[in-house]
Design an enzyme around this catalytic site. Sequence first.
Site, PDB file in Angstrom:
ATOM      1  N   ARG A 217     -44.296  43.954 156.140  1.00 11.45           N
ATOM      2  CA  ARG A 217     -44.757  42.583 155.894  1.00 11.45           C
ATOM      3  C   ARG A 217     -45.760  42.210 156.986  1.00 11.45           C
ATOM      4  O   ARG A 217     -45.583  42.600 158.150  1.00 11.45           O
ATOM      5  CB  ARG A 217     -43.588  41.590 155.912  1.00 11.45           C
ATOM      6  CG  ARG A 217     -42.638  41.706 154.714  1.00 11.45           C
ATOM      7  CD  ARG A 217     -43.297  41.271 153.406  1.00 11.45           C
ATOM      8  NE  ARG A 217     -42.402  41.326 152.263  1.00 11.45           N
ATOM      9  CZ  ARG A 217     -42.365  42.303 151.350  1.00 11.45           C
ATOM     10  NH1 ARG A 217     -43.191  43.339 151.454  1.00 11.45           N
ATOM     11  NH2 ARG A 217     -41.544  42.241 150.325  1.00 11.45           N
ATOM     12  N   HIS A 265     -51.689  45.183 149.630  1.00 13.38           N
ATOM     13  CA  HIS A 265     -50.234  45.180 149.375  1.00 13.38           C
ATOM     14  C   HIS A 265     -49.921  46.106 148.180  1.00 13.38           C
ATOM     15  O   HIS A 265     -49.307  45.695 147.193  1.00 13.38           O
ATOM     16  CB  HIS A 265     -49.711  43.760 149.104  1.00 13.38           C
ATOM     17  CG  HIS A 265     -48.229  43.656 149.307  1.00 13.38           C
ATOM     18  ND1 HIS A 265     -47.612  42.558 149.830  1.00 13.38           N
ATOM     19  CD2 HIS A 265     -47.233  44.540 149.055  1.00 13.38           C
ATOM     20  CE1 HIS A 265     -46.302  42.751 149.884  1.00 13.38           C
ATOM     21  NE2 HIS A 265     -46.047  43.960 149.420  1.00 13.38           N
TER      22      HIS A 265
HETATM   23  P1  NAP Z   1     -33.573  48.499 154.198  1.00 10.36           P
HETATM   24  O1  NAP Z   1     -32.994  49.648 153.419  1.00 10.36           O
HETATM   25  O2  NAP Z   1     -32.836  47.209 154.221  1.00 10.36           O
HETATM   26  O3  NAP Z   1     -33.772  49.022 155.701  1.00 10.36           O
HETATM   27  C1  NAP Z   1     -34.178  48.192 156.727  1.00 10.36           C
HETATM   28  C2  NAP Z   1     -34.117  48.947 158.050  1.00 10.36           C
HETATM   29  O4  NAP Z   1     -34.592  48.067 159.087  1.00 10.36           O
HETATM   30  C3  NAP Z   1     -32.694  49.346 158.420  1.00 10.36           C
HETATM   31  O5  NAP Z   1     -32.689  50.606 159.056  1.00 10.36           O
HETATM   32  C4  NAP Z   1     -32.307  48.256 159.411  1.00 10.36           C
HETATM   33  O6  NAP Z   1     -31.330  48.642 160.367  1.00 10.36           O
HETATM   34  C5  NAP Z   1     -33.623  48.011 160.122  1.00 10.36           C
HETATM   35  N1  NAP Z   1     -33.620  46.711 160.776  1.00 10.36           N
HETATM   36  C6  NAP Z   1     -33.494  45.486 160.220  1.00 10.36           C
HETATM   37  N2  NAP Z   1     -33.487  44.520 161.164  1.00 10.36           N
HETATM   38  C7  NAP Z   1     -33.601  45.167 162.345  1.00 10.36           C
HETATM   39  C8  NAP Z   1     -33.630  44.742 163.693  1.00 10.36           C
HETATM   40  N3  NAP Z   1     -33.548  43.435 164.014  1.00 10.36           N
HETATM   41  N4  NAP Z   1     -33.742  45.673 164.657  1.00 10.36           N
HETATM   42  C9  NAP Z   1     -33.820  46.988 164.345  1.00 10.36           C
HETATM   43  N5  NAP Z   1     -33.797  47.467 163.089  1.00 10.36           N
HETATM   44  C10 NAP Z   1     -33.688  46.568 162.113  1.00 10.36           C
HETATM   45  O7  NAP Z   1     -35.048  48.168 153.721  1.00 10.36           O
HETATM   46  P2  NAP Z   1     -36.037  49.096 152.876  1.00 10.36           P
HETATM   47  O8  NAP Z   1     -35.595  49.171 151.466  1.00 10.36           O
HETATM   48  O9  NAP Z   1     -36.257  50.372 153.608  1.00 10.36           O
HETATM   49  O10 NAP Z   1     -37.369  48.191 152.879  1.00 10.36           O
HETATM   50  C11 NAP Z   1     -37.962  47.747 154.099  1.00 10.36           C
HETATM   51  C12 NAP Z   1     -39.046  46.706 153.813  1.00 10.36           C
HETATM   52  O11 NAP Z   1     -40.202  47.331 153.286  1.00 10.36           O
HETATM   53  C13 NAP Z   1     -38.691  45.671 152.766  1.00 10.36           C
HETATM   54  O12 NAP Z   1     -37.888  44.634 153.309  1.00 10.36           O
HETATM   55  C14 NAP Z   1     -40.061  45.159 152.350  1.00 10.36           C
HETATM   56  O13 NAP Z   1     -40.422  44.031 153.139  1.00 10.36           O
HETATM   57  C15 NAP Z   1     -40.994  46.318 152.682  1.00 10.36           C
HETATM   58  N6  NAP Z   1     -41.649  46.864 151.472  1.00 10.36           N
HETATM   59  C16 NAP Z   1     -43.013  46.823 151.385  1.00 10.36           C
HETATM   60  C17 NAP Z   1     -43.659  47.344 150.265  1.00 10.36           C
HETATM   61  C18 NAP Z   1     -45.161  47.363 150.146  1.00 10.36           C
HETATM   62  O14 NAP Z   1     -45.699  47.650 149.077  1.00 10.36           O
HETATM   63  N7  NAP Z   1     -45.919  47.133 151.199  1.00 10.36           N
HETATM   64  C19 NAP Z   1     -42.899  47.896 149.217  1.00 10.36           C
HETATM   65  C20 NAP Z   1     -41.509  47.918 149.333  1.00 10.36           C
HETATM   66  C21 NAP Z   1     -40.885  47.394 150.469  1.00 10.36           C
HETATM   67  P3  NAP Z   1     -29.850  49.047 159.882  1.00 10.36           P
HETATM   68  O15 NAP Z   1     -30.003  50.412 159.244  1.00 10.36           O
HETATM   69  O16 NAP Z   1     -29.084  49.097 161.146  1.00 10.36           O
HETATM   70  O17 NAP Z   1     -29.415  47.989 158.901  1.00 10.36           O
END
Ligand code: NAP
Length: 302
Positions: A217, A265
């Site tokens: 983001r 995006h």
């Molecule tokens: P996810 O499975 O929820 O994983 C999030 C990761 O971030 C987890 O490892 C989590 O730690 C870590 N995290 C969260 N808060 C943290 C903090 N304060 N300190 C350290 N680590 C932290 O999410 P995901 O499915 O991989 O997706 C991630 C993001 O990608 C989405 O939220 C979205 O915003 C973005 N995204 C972007 C696109 C695009 O087209 N640009 C497409 C899809 C998604 P834990 O493992 O300990 O919980």
Amino acid sequence: MKILFASQVEPAERWLPLLRSSLPGDEFLLEAKSAIDVALIASPPPGTLERLKGAKLVQSLWMGVEKLLADPAYPRGVPLARLVDPGMVAAMTETVLYHVLDWHRRFYRYRENQAQGRWHRFRQYLASDHTVGILGLGELGTEAARKLRALGFNVAGWSRRPKSIEGVFSSTSIAEVLQRSDVVVCLLPLTDQTRGVLDKDRLALIKKGGGVINLARGPHVVVPDLLSALDSGHLAHAYLDVFDEEPLPAASPLWRHPGVTLTPHAAALTEPRTAVAKVVENIERVRRGEPALNLVDFAAGY
Ligand code: NAP
């Protein structure tokens, strides 16, 4: 069951035929006129969330849910599930690999040289000469880490809770990860804790000549700090897919900065053909009275 499909962005004509053929006994609605059981939403039309108070599940059609969580109209108490779509995970992994390889193989510099008609060969590095730091070892970060390891890169990852991924250095200290990193990929959810995470001090920890790839983001990166790091030569290149304001305003300096490659995006889109099975699985769980998969932790914000 009554299932609402409400999105101003996701194309109903691609989703509904797939949903209807998987769930022929359910009724699909495009407006929440009566009580509904499950809502499938992504950027829903204004007024939709207010009507979901009695729903058993809100299923996001996207992976990031920060806008829904920040919306005061979201009916507290109704469980919210993120979509973990294999097609989207695959697309994001491809995008990560493309940008990491662009930086590692210096293709961004060859593009500059081509524009100037300049024939010059840069020094070559092995994948094992470079460490890719991944902020966020969740669904997206873990898959990217595995594929980068398969190519021979060193990988260091940051997560909130300790993680164990074969061959990957993982830490709950962002400083430990950034200090090892030549190029950093941001795949974090946007929360109060992760907003502005890549600021001046954190960018300074990345190795000189390094790169930043933000596919999560826009507000994860403090843009003026990033531009200073590029202008000073501390960072060589940045790849940005997401921005504080989208579409990126025409006046943004990012459009024409020589150190920035940007995309609109588009790093990974939901792919209905692979996502529908995941949505159907959660609907069947609701029907059986079981908790849905990939439920959002409202306290953690993701
Ligand atoms: P996810 O499975 O929820 O994983 C999030 C990761 O971030 C987890 O490892 C989590 O730690 C870590 N995290 C969260 N808060 C943290 C903090 N304060 N300190 C350290 N680590 C932290 O999410 P995901 O499915 O991989 O997706 C991630 C993001 O990608 C989405 O939220 C979205 O915003 C973005 N995204 C972007 C696109 C695009 O087209 N640009 C497409 C899809 C998604 P834990 O493992 O300990 O919980």
